[in-house]
Design a protein around this motif. Structure first.
Motif, short mmCIF file in Angstrom:
data_model
loop_
_atom_site.label_atom_id
_atom_site.label_comp_id
_atom_site.label_asym_id
_atom_site.label_seq_id
_atom_site.Cartn_x
_atom_site.Cartn_y
_atom_site.Cartn_z
N ALA A 181 -11.04 -0.30 -6.60
CA ALA A 181 -12.49 -0.45 -6.59
C ALA A 181 -13.05 -0.37 -5.17
N ALA A 182 -12.29 -0.90 -4.22
CA ALA A 182 -12.74 -0.87 -2.82
C ALA A 182 -12.31 0.41 -2.10
N GLN A 183 -11.63 1.32 -2.83
CA GLN A 183 -11.11 2.55 -2.24
C GLN A 183 -10.21 2.25 -1.04
N ASP A 184 -9.45 1.18 -1.17
CA ASP A 184 -8.56 0.72 -0.10
C ASP A 184 -7.17 1.33 -0.33
N VAL A 185 -6.98 2.52 0.16
CA VAL A 185 -5.71 3.21 -0.05
C VAL A 185 -4.59 2.50 0.70
N ILE A 186 -4.88 2.03 1.91
CA ILE A 186 -3.86 1.34 2.70
C ILE A 186 -3.41 0.07 2.00
N GLY A 187 -4.36 -0.70 1.49
CA GLY A 187 -4.01 -1.92 0.77
C GLY A 187 -3.20 -1.64 -0.48
N LEU A 188 -3.53 -0.55 -1.17
CA LEU A 188 -2.80 -0.19 -2.39
C LEU A 188 -1.36 0.20 -2.07
N VAL A 189 -1.19 1.00 -1.03
CA VAL A 189 0.17 1.41 -0.64
C VAL A 189 0.98 0.21 -0.18
N THR A 190 0.36 -0.67 0.60
CA THR A 190 1.06 -1.86 1.09
C THR A 190 1.47 -2.77 -0.06
N LEU A 191 0.58 -2.96 -1.02
CA LEU A 191 0.87 -3.80 -2.18
C LEU A 191 2.08 -3.29 -2.94
N TRP A 192 2.07 -2.02 -3.29
CA TRP A 192 3.15 -1.48 -4.11
C TRP A 192 4.44 -1.33 -3.33
N ALA A 193 4.34 -1.16 -2.02
CA ALA A 193 5.56 -1.12 -1.21
C ALA A 193 6.24 -2.49 -1.22
N ALA A 194 5.46 -3.57 -1.09
CA ALA A 194 6.02 -4.92 -1.12
C ALA A 194 6.59 -5.25 -2.49
N VAL A 195 5.85 -4.88 -3.55
CA VAL A 195 6.32 -5.15 -4.92
C VAL A 195 7.61 -4.38 -5.20
N GLY A 196 7.63 -3.10 -4.85
CA GLY A 196 8.82 -2.29 -5.09
C GLY A 196 10.03 -2.77 -4.31
N PHE A 197 9.79 -3.17 -3.06
CA PHE A 197 10.91 -3.65 -2.24
C PHE A 197 11.47 -4.95 -2.79
N ALA A 198 10.59 -5.90 -3.16
CA ALA A 198 11.05 -7.19 -3.69
C ALA A 198 11.85 -7.00 -4.99
N TYR A 199 11.33 -6.17 -5.88
CA TYR A 199 12.02 -5.90 -7.14
C TYR A 199 13.37 -5.23 -6.89
N GLY A 200 13.37 -4.21 -6.03
CA GLY A 200 14.61 -3.49 -5.76
C GLY A 200 15.65 -4.34 -5.07
N PHE A 201 15.22 -5.22 -4.17
CA PHE A 201 16.18 -6.07 -3.45
C PHE A 201 16.89 -7.00 -4.42
N VAL A 202 16.15 -7.63 -5.31
CA VAL A 202 16.76 -8.56 -6.27
C VAL A 202 17.72 -7.82 -7.19
N ARG A 203 17.30 -6.68 -7.71
CA ARG A 203 18.16 -5.92 -8.61
C ARG A 203 19.42 -5.44 -7.88
N HIS A 204 19.29 -5.10 -6.61
CA HIS A 204 20.46 -4.66 -5.85
C HIS A 204 21.42 -5.81 -5.64
N GLU A 205 20.91 -7.00 -5.31
CA GLU A 205 21.78 -8.15 -5.12
C GLU A 205 22.43 -8.59 -6.43
#
Length: 281
Positions: A181-205
């Motif tokens: 809604a805010a057209q915040d592309v940087i915030g969107l990329v940062t959000l999904w990068a953090a979510v993807g990293f957290a999910y992937g780290f747990v699954r890897h461990e």
């Protein structure tokens, strides 16, 4: 509460008046100290992050400053924390969800996870800073810790008996819609990068996600070409010259028996017969 104490690495570091102190607790204590120092500097008029000579302006992450060589901002951006309700909520998330991750995976794995989370955003901002200047200041990683907790314990009931996995899905969805809604592309990329990293780290461990391995081709030994004799010996002798035999054996060791020519095989056979005759004598 949810983890199991299997080793010393998964137990509290110490106890304070009967209260367990984990690494996550110490991280929060450190952040609280930075908040108090930030408050005092701001009260003294030295803490404006936008001011040229403000302390905060030298600590915040700035992609432009990093490209100029000020790489210390990768580490200092998280120690400037003005007091706010959001900061308090983040501290509760770190101490609660971080403690459970630490109990399950152990202190070393948790600290590695948190350190990678701390560096994830400035690294991402550095890459995105190639397109436009980006700034960041204040603690980070609390929401990613919650995502990691929800990945590890998806069916744990939280507030209003809502399962952790549904809480995570709702929050990620809301934050995504807010960024769109805010057209915040940087915030969107940062959000999904953090979510993807957290999910992937747990699954890897957990051993449920494996990273691709890069395999380099084995270098084959170079073939050694031996010079052919100018002329066959006119008279067969009992002893083959030792230097030629050693060269043939060296070639076999490096390239295999198949690398010998017909003449070299004959030479080797003569040497073998000569050695047998010596043994018989």
């Amino acid at each position: 509460m949810f983890g199991h104490e299997y080793s010393e690495d998964q137990r509290p570091i110490t106890y304070l008046h009967g209260y367990p102190i984990h690494a996550a607790t110490l991280i929060v204590a450190g952040y609280v100290v930075t908040m108090i120092v930030t408050t005092l500097l701001m009260a003294a008029g030295l803490g404006d992050v936008a001011a040229t000579f403000g302390v905060g302006s030298w600590l915040k992450f700035s992609s432009t400053a990093v490209f100029s060589g000020e790489v210390w901002r990768f580490l200092t951006y998280g120690i400037w924390n003005p007091p706010s309700i959001g900061f308090v909520i983040s501290m509760f998330m770190i101490v609660w969800f971080g403690r459970e991750l630490e109990r399950f995976f152990g202190r070393k794995v948790f600290l590695r996870f948190f350190a990678m989370l701390y560096l994830l955003q400035p690294l991402l901002y550095t890459l995105l800073g190639l397109f436009r200047p980006l700034d960041r200041v204040g603690e980070t990683g609390s929401f990613a810790l919650f995502i990691a907790f929800a990945t590890l314990y998806p069916n744990v009931a939280l507030l209003f008996n809502i399962l952790a996995k549904w809480f995570a899905a709702i929050l990620v969805g809301i934050y995504t819609l807010m960024a769109l809604a805010a057209q915040d592309v940087i915030g969107l990329v940062t959000l999904w990068a953090a979510v993807g990293f957290a999910y992937g780290f747990v699954r890897h461990e957990q051993g449920r996600l494996t990273l691709p391995k890069i395999r380099f081709a084995n270098r084959k030994p170079k073939l050694r070409v031996l010079p052919s004799p100018k002329a066959p010996p006119a008279i067969e002798t009992d002893d083959e010259p030792a230097a030629e035999v050693d060269a043939l054996l060296d070639k076999i060791a490096q390239s295999g028996m198949a690398s010998l020519t017909a003449k070299e095989r004959a030479q080797l056979e003569k040497a073998r017969e000569a050695l047998m005759r010596k043994d018989q004598r």
